[in-house]
Write a protein that holds these residues in place. Structure first.
Motif, short mmCIF file in Angstrom:
data_model
loop_
_atom_site.label_atom_id
_atom_site.label_comp_id
_atom_site.label_asym_id
_atom_site.label_seq_id
_atom_site.Cartn_x
_atom_site.Cartn_y
_atom_site.Cartn_z
N ARG A 45 0.88 -1.09 -0.06
CA ARG A 45 0.01 -0.12 0.06
C ARG A 45 0.80 1.39 0.09
O ARG A 45 1.78 1.39 0.89
N VAL A 46 0.68 2.06 -0.86
CA VAL A 46 1.16 3.65 -0.92
C VAL A 46 0.25 4.33 -0.61
O VAL A 46 -0.99 4.49 -1.38
N ALA A 47 0.55 5.23 0.34
CA ALA A 47 -0.62 6.22 0.60
C ALA A 47 0.36 7.80 0.85
O ALA A 47 1.55 7.79 1.05
N VAL A 48 -0.28 8.82 0.86
CA VAL A 48 0.34 10.28 0.95
C VAL A 48 -0.67 10.72 2.50
O VAL A 48 -1.79 10.49 2.27
N GLN A 49 -0.04 11.04 3.34
CA GLN A 49 -0.54 11.58 4.72
C GLN A 49 -0.15 12.93 5.03
O GLN A 49 1.01 13.53 4.63
N PRO A 50 -0.89 13.57 5.68
CA PRO A 50 -0.43 15.12 6.24
C PRO A 50 0.50 14.83 7.31
O PRO A 50 0.55 13.75 7.78
N GLY A 51 1.80 15.53 7.30
CA GLY A 51 2.81 15.65 8.06
C GLY A 51 4.28 16.07 7.52
O GLY A 51 4.14 15.98 6.43
N GLY A 52 5.27 15.74 8.29
CA GLY A 52 6.45 15.80 7.77
C GLY A 52 6.75 17.51 7.80
O GLY A 52 5.77 18.32 7.92
N CYS A 53 7.91 17.85 7.70
CA CYS A 53 8.42 19.20 7.41
C CYS A 53 8.06 20.06 6.40
O CYS A 53 7.60 21.11 6.34
N SER A 54 7.47 19.35 5.22
CA SER A 54 7.02 19.92 3.97
C SER A 54 5.63 20.04 3.80
O SER A 54 4.95 20.35 2.68
N GLY A 55 4.79 19.15 4.52
CA GLY A 55 3.31 19.00 4.63
C GLY A 55 2.78 17.69 4.63
O GLY A 55 1.63 17.61 4.74
N LEU A 56 3.49 17.00 3.45
CA LEU A 56 2.93 15.67 3.24
C LEU A 56 3.92 14.74 3.31
O LEU A 56 5.06 14.83 3.09
N ILE A 57 3.66 13.28 3.86
CA ILE A 57 4.67 12.35 3.70
C ILE A 57 4.13 11.12 3.13
O ILE A 57 2.84 11.11 3.03
N TYR A 58 5.16 10.34 2.53
CA TYR A 58 4.78 9.08 2.19
C TYR A 58 4.42 7.73 3.08
O TYR A 58 5.23 7.75 4.02
N GLN A 59 3.48 7.18 3.06
CA GLN A 59 3.42 5.86 3.58
C GLN A 59 3.61 4.67 2.76
O GLN A 59 2.91 4.61 1.80
N LEU A 60 4.40 3.66 3.13
CA LEU A 60 4.68 2.64 2.19
C LEU A 60 4.76 1.23 3.18
O LEU A 60 5.55 1.32 4.00
N TYR A 61 3.50 0.30 3.10
CA TYR A 61 3.51 -0.58 3.85
C TYR A 61 2.76 -2.00 3.49
O TYR A 61 1.88 -1.65 2.50
N PHE A 62 2.72 -3.08 4.23
CA PHE A 62 2.04 -4.13 3.72
C PHE A 62 0.63 -4.15 4.32
O PHE A 62 0.78 -3.60 5.62
N ASP A 63 -0.29 -4.43 3.58
CA ASP A 63 -1.74 -4.27 4.02
C ASP A 63 -2.55 -5.58 3.43
O ASP A 63 -2.19 -5.80 2.18
N GLU A 64 -3.16 -6.24 4.19
CA GLU A 64 -4.21 -7.29 3.94
C GLU A 64 -5.46 -7.00 3.21
O GLU A 64 -6.21 -7.67 2.74
N ARG A 65 -5.78 -5.80 3.74
CA ARG A 65 -7.04 -5.13 3.40
C ARG A 65 -7.20 -4.52 1.92
O ARG A 65 -6.34 -4.04 1.59
#
Length: 122
Positions: free
Chosen positions: A43-63
Motif C-alpha cells: 500500500r502506498v499512501a500520502v498523509q499529512p505530516g512532515g516538515c514539508s506538509g505531506l509524507i509517503y506511507q509505504l507498507y504491507f496491507d491485507e485489506r
C-alpha cells in the motif's frame, strides 16, 4: 535508471498510475517470502505530516478498501487509496541497495519541493 513496469489492472478495481521497478517488485516478493505471507499488498499512501506538509506511507496491507486503486506488477499488488491517487499520479517506486543507500525510493513528478530528509514533500 531502472525500468518501471506497466502492469495489468486487478479485476474490478480502478487503476492508478504509479509504477514499480523490477528491483522494487523483487524486494517486495523477497520480504513477503521472509514473512511467509502471500496475502499482503503493498500500500502506498500520502498523509499529512512532515516538515514539508505531506509524507509517503509505504507498507504491507491485507485489506482492500472501497475505492482503492490497484495494479498488479508480476504478482506484486500495489494499492493506492482514493485520496492519494492524485498526489501519486505518475510516481515511480524503486528499490536501491548500494553502500550509500538501501531502501525504497519514490520519484514523484507531482512533488513541488521536499525537505532535506527526503521523507516529506509539498
Amino acid at each position: 535508471m531502472t525500468d518501471i513496469a506497466t502492469a495489468p489492472i486487478v479485476a474490478d478495481a480502478p487503476a492508478h498510475k504509479v509504477g514499480l521497478s523490477a528491483a522494487a517488485a523483487n524486494k517486495v516478493k523477497s520480504l513477503l517470502t521472509q514473512e511467509g505471507r502471500d496475502d499482503l499488498r503493498l500500500r502506498v499512501a500520502v498523509q499529512p505530516g512532515g516538515c514539508s506538509g505531506l509524507i509517503y506511507q509505504l507498507y504491507f496491507d491485507e485489506r482492500l478498501l472501497e475505492n482503492d486503486a490497484t495494479v498488479d506488477f508480476d504478482g506484486v499488488e500495489v494499492v493506492v487509496d482514493k485520496m492519494s491517487v492524485p498526489y501519486l499520479e505518475g510516481a515511480s517506486i524503486d528499490f536501491e541497495d548500494t553502500i550509500e543507500k538501501q531502501g525504497f525510493t519514490i520519484d514523484n513528478p507531482n512533488a513541488q519541493g521536499s525537505c532535506a530528509c527526503g521523507d516529506s514533500f509539498h
